[in-house]
Design a protein around this motif. Structure first.
Motif, PDB file in Angstrom:
ATOM      1  N   TYR A   3       0.815  -1.115   0.053  1.00  0.00           N
ATOM      2  CA  TYR A   3      -0.048   0.132   0.103  1.00  0.00           C
ATOM      3  C   TYR A   3       0.626   1.228   0.025  1.00  0.00           C
ATOM      4  O   TYR A   3       2.042   1.047   0.328  1.00  0.00           O
ATOM      5  N   GLY A   4       0.366   2.377  -0.175  1.00  0.00           N
ATOM      6  CA  GLY A   4       0.907   3.755  -0.393  1.00  0.00           C
ATOM      7  C   GLY A   4       0.226   4.697  -0.903  1.00  0.00           C
ATOM      8  O   GLY A   4      -0.811   4.474  -1.452  1.00  0.00           O
ATOM      9  N   PRO A  17      -4.739  -1.101  -1.788  1.00  0.00           N
ATOM     10  CA  PRO A  17      -3.793  -1.842  -1.751  1.00  0.00           C
ATOM     11  C   PRO A  17      -3.715  -3.280  -2.546  1.00  0.00           C
ATOM     12  O   PRO A  17      -4.776  -3.806  -3.237  1.00  0.00           O
ATOM     13  N   ALA A  32       9.556  -0.843  -2.700  1.00  0.00           N
ATOM     14  CA  ALA A  32       8.763  -0.912  -1.315  1.00  0.00           C
ATOM     15  C   ALA A  32       9.698  -0.991   0.255  1.00  0.00           C
ATOM     16  O   ALA A  32      10.885  -1.550  -0.228  1.00  0.00           O
ATOM     17  N   LYS A  65       7.236  -2.440   5.925  1.00  0.00           N
ATOM     18  CA  LYS A  65       6.570  -1.893   7.090  1.00  0.00           C
ATOM     19  C   LYS A  65       6.186  -2.428   8.363  1.00  0.00           C
ATOM     20  O   LYS A  65       6.538  -2.153   9.389  1.00  0.00           O
ATOM     21  N   ASP A  90       3.131  -6.406   5.541  1.00  0.00           N
ATOM     22  CA  ASP A  90       2.840  -5.183   4.841  1.00  0.00           C
ATOM     23  C   ASP A  90       4.098  -4.644   4.256  1.00  0.00           C
ATOM     24  O   ASP A  90       5.097  -4.141   5.090  1.00  0.00           O
ATOM     25  N   TYR A  97       5.105  -1.234   2.060  1.00  0.00           N
ATOM     26  CA  TYR A  97       4.825   0.401   1.784  1.00  0.00           C
ATOM     27  C   TYR A  97       5.547   0.807   0.679  1.00  0.00           C
ATOM     28  O   TYR A  97       6.806   0.783   0.658  1.00  0.00           O
ATOM     29  N   GLU A  98       4.688   1.074  -0.406  1.00  0.00           N
ATOM     30  CA  GLU A  98       5.473   1.572  -1.558  1.00  0.00           C
ATOM     31  C   GLU A  98       6.056   2.851  -1.582  1.00  0.00           C
ATOM     32  O   GLU A  98       5.567   3.731  -1.001  1.00  0.00           O
TER      33      GLU A  98
END
Length: 206
Positions: free
Chosen positions: A35-36, A42, A78, A81, A96, A98-99
């Motif tokens: 996600y990001g 997502p 990414a 996270k 998870d 994070y992009e």
């Protein structure tokens, strides 16, 4: 200091839910999500947990820049996270990601390492490090492995504040208040005597 970058294969998965997670684990894969701010929603993926552990086995650890190579084509840059582990086996169950985009800053926690023998410690005080990590803002490829600060000149009774911590070029520490990251207590000998005894005595009612 060069940035650690690694590539990790990722399968895009259309379906989610417990059944899917169970089938993935039978294939020695785990469900994960990317996600990001650049994604409308997502992206559900599956990755090999062993390959993931190997990918972040760098000096940057969780701040290792990962290139997720998607089986349906394309890739995502990414950071790992967060991840969930089985409390007993410690096996990774879910991840998870994070992009991030090159050229756009990220905020990440990095370890803070204090170096040198402080003057206050040489005088008999005790150095207490209050924060082991600080949040920094920088470009994804400029994330430091750690921040190091020389405390040689720190005297007894003094504190090192976050604003005084040395940072490499292109890196800023993020904070709202200039909190202390380390303190040096005053040696015991200086806290005894009539003045200290008077300060420690219970105050009478006025």
């Amino acid at each position: 200091m060069s940035m650690d970058q690694t590539t990790l294969a990722a399968q895009v998965r259309e379906k989610t839910g417990k059944g899917v997670a169970h089938r993935l684990r039978a294939q020695k894969l785990i469900p994960a999500v990317v996600y990001g701010p650049h994604s409308e929603k997502p992206l559900n993926i599956a990755v090999d947990p062993k390959a993931l552990r190997e990918a972040i086995r760098t000096p940057h650890k969780l701040n290792t820049l990962l290139t997720l190579k998607l089986d349906k084509g394309g890739e995502r840059l990414a950071l790992l996270k967060d991840y969930q582990q089985d409390p007993i086996s410690r096996a990774v169950l879910h991840a998870d990601f994070y992009e991030v985009k090159m050229g756009e800053p990220v905020t990440v926690p990095v370890p803070l390492v204090l170096e040198g023998r402080a003057e206050g410690v040489a005088a008999g005080g005790v150095l207490t490090q209050l924060r082991r990590e600080v949040d920094v803002v920088c470009m994804p490829d400029r994330i430091p492995e750690k921040l190091t600060h020389d405390v040689t000149n720190l005297k007894a009774g003094a504190a090192l504040h976050v604003a005084d911590v040395a940072v490499p070029e292109g890196v800023k520490i993020r904070y709202l208040t200039n909190y202390a990251v380390a303190t040096i207590s005053v040696p015991e000998a200086e806290t005894t005597g009539p003045a200290a005894a008077e300060a420690a005595a219970p105050k009478g009612k006025k």
